[in-house]
Design a protein around this motif. Sequence first.
Motif, PDB file in Angstrom:
ATOM      1  N   ASP A 113       0.143   0.257 -10.328  1.00  0.00           N
ATOM      2  CA  ASP A 113      -1.133   0.383  -9.642  1.00  0.00           C
ATOM      3  C   ASP A 113      -1.624   1.823  -9.753  1.00  0.00           C
ATOM      4  OD1 ASP A 113      -3.226  -1.129  -8.217  1.00  0.00           O
ATOM      5  OD2 ASP A 113      -2.872   0.349  -6.665  1.00  0.00           O
ATOM      6  N   ALA A 114      -2.536   2.220  -8.881  1.00  0.00           N
ATOM      7  CA  ALA A 114      -3.165   3.540  -8.978  1.00  0.00           C
ATOM      8  C   ALA A 114      -2.213   4.635  -8.537  1.00  0.00           C
ATOM      9  CB  ALA A 114      -4.427   3.581  -8.123  1.00  0.00           C
TER      10      ALA A 114
ATOM     11  N   TYR B 258      -4.944   6.180  -4.593  1.00  0.00           N
ATOM     12  CA  TYR B 258      -5.954   5.206  -4.176  1.00  0.00           C
ATOM     13  C   TYR B 258      -6.552   5.720  -2.875  1.00  0.00           C
ATOM     14  CZ  TYR B 258      -7.940   0.480  -3.535  1.00  0.00           C
ATOM     15  OH  TYR B 258      -8.773  -0.600  -3.387  1.00  0.00           O
TER      16      TYR B 258
ATOM     17  N   ARG C  54      -8.154   5.528  -8.059  1.00  0.00           N
ATOM     18  CA  ARG C  54      -9.111   4.523  -7.608  1.00  0.00           C
ATOM     19  C   ARG C  54      -9.828   5.066  -6.378  1.00  0.00           C
ATOM     20  NH1 ARG C  54      -8.649  -1.979  -6.687  1.00  0.00           N
ATOM     21  NH2 ARG C  54     -10.768  -2.184  -5.878  1.00  0.00           N
TER      22      ARG C  54
ATOM     23  N   TRP D 257      -2.144  -1.621  -3.904  1.00  0.00           N
ATOM     24  CA  TRP D 257      -3.002  -0.481  -3.632  1.00  0.00           C
ATOM     25  C   TRP D 257      -2.200   0.799  -3.568  1.00  0.00           C
ATOM     26  CZ3 TRP D 257      -5.075  -3.581   1.052  1.00  0.00           C
ATOM     27  CH2 TRP D 257      -5.915  -4.594   0.600  1.00  0.00           C
ATOM     28  N   GLY D 258      -2.359   1.654  -4.541  1.00  0.00           N
ATOM     29  CA  GLY D 258      -1.761   2.979  -4.489  1.00  0.00           C
ATOM     30  C   GLY D 258      -0.284   3.023  -4.780  1.00  0.00           C
TER      31      GLY D 258
ATOM     32  N   TYR E 272      -1.542   6.059  -1.086  1.00  0.00           N
ATOM     33  CA  TYR E 272      -2.661   5.270  -0.566  1.00  0.00           C
ATOM     34  C   TYR E 272      -3.184   6.004   0.649  1.00  0.00           C
ATOM     35  CZ  TYR E 272      -5.271   1.311   1.347  1.00  0.00           C
ATOM     36  OH  TYR E 272      -6.260   0.491   1.846  1.00  0.00           O
TER      37      TYR E 272
ATOM     38  N   GLN F 282       0.836  -1.192   0.000  1.00  0.00           N
ATOM     39  CA  GLN F 282       0.000   0.000   0.000  1.00  0.00           C
ATOM     40  C   GLN F 282       0.873   1.245   0.000  1.00  0.00           C
ATOM     41  OE1 GLN F 282      -1.585  -1.299   3.689  1.00  0.00           O
ATOM     42  NE2 GLN F 282      -3.544  -1.895   2.821  1.00  0.00           N
TER      43      GLN F 282
END
Length: 169
Positions: free
Chosen positions: A77-78, A81, A102, A54-55, A59, A19
């Motif tokens: 990834d994002a 997030y 996200r 995640w992120g 995050y 994350q």
Amino acid sequence: LGCTFRDNRDGSLPVPRAQGGALFLDRSDATVINCTFLGNTAQGTMVADPTTTWGGAIYMTGGNVTVTNCTFSDGIDAGLYVVGGNPTVSGCTFTNNDIAVRLDDPTRADNMIGNIIEVQRGYPAKLCPDAVGPFVANNTFYTQPGYREIFEVTIGTLRESATWPVLDP
């Protein structure tokens, strides 16, 4: 203010979930202005499972976070997030990430205004259903010619309609 976060990684240890490659904001208040997030990664050991990353850059799980005039590019990834909190994101550019933004909570889209979402490697945005209208209405999207996926709706049913013009970059 004016920092560059380059090639940071969460997930270098053998953990199943990762994350926030550059920033993990857990119920934190933060202001991020004129920063560049380049090549950041959040990648857990369960690489085949998309729920483990995640992120890539940021995050966020809560708090009041302001992100202004930042660039998110080339992340895994994002770029951003958000699962909780009260983010205000404006004037940012998201380019060539797996996902630009996200949002897992519908209220998080209300203060995301005036951002540019350029070509991403995956969906430009993954949004919960009620976040689609405000997010699409308040931001600008550029995709490759022939690329039709602007966002992916996760967990639920889309109850709003949103239209926007197709702009040439």
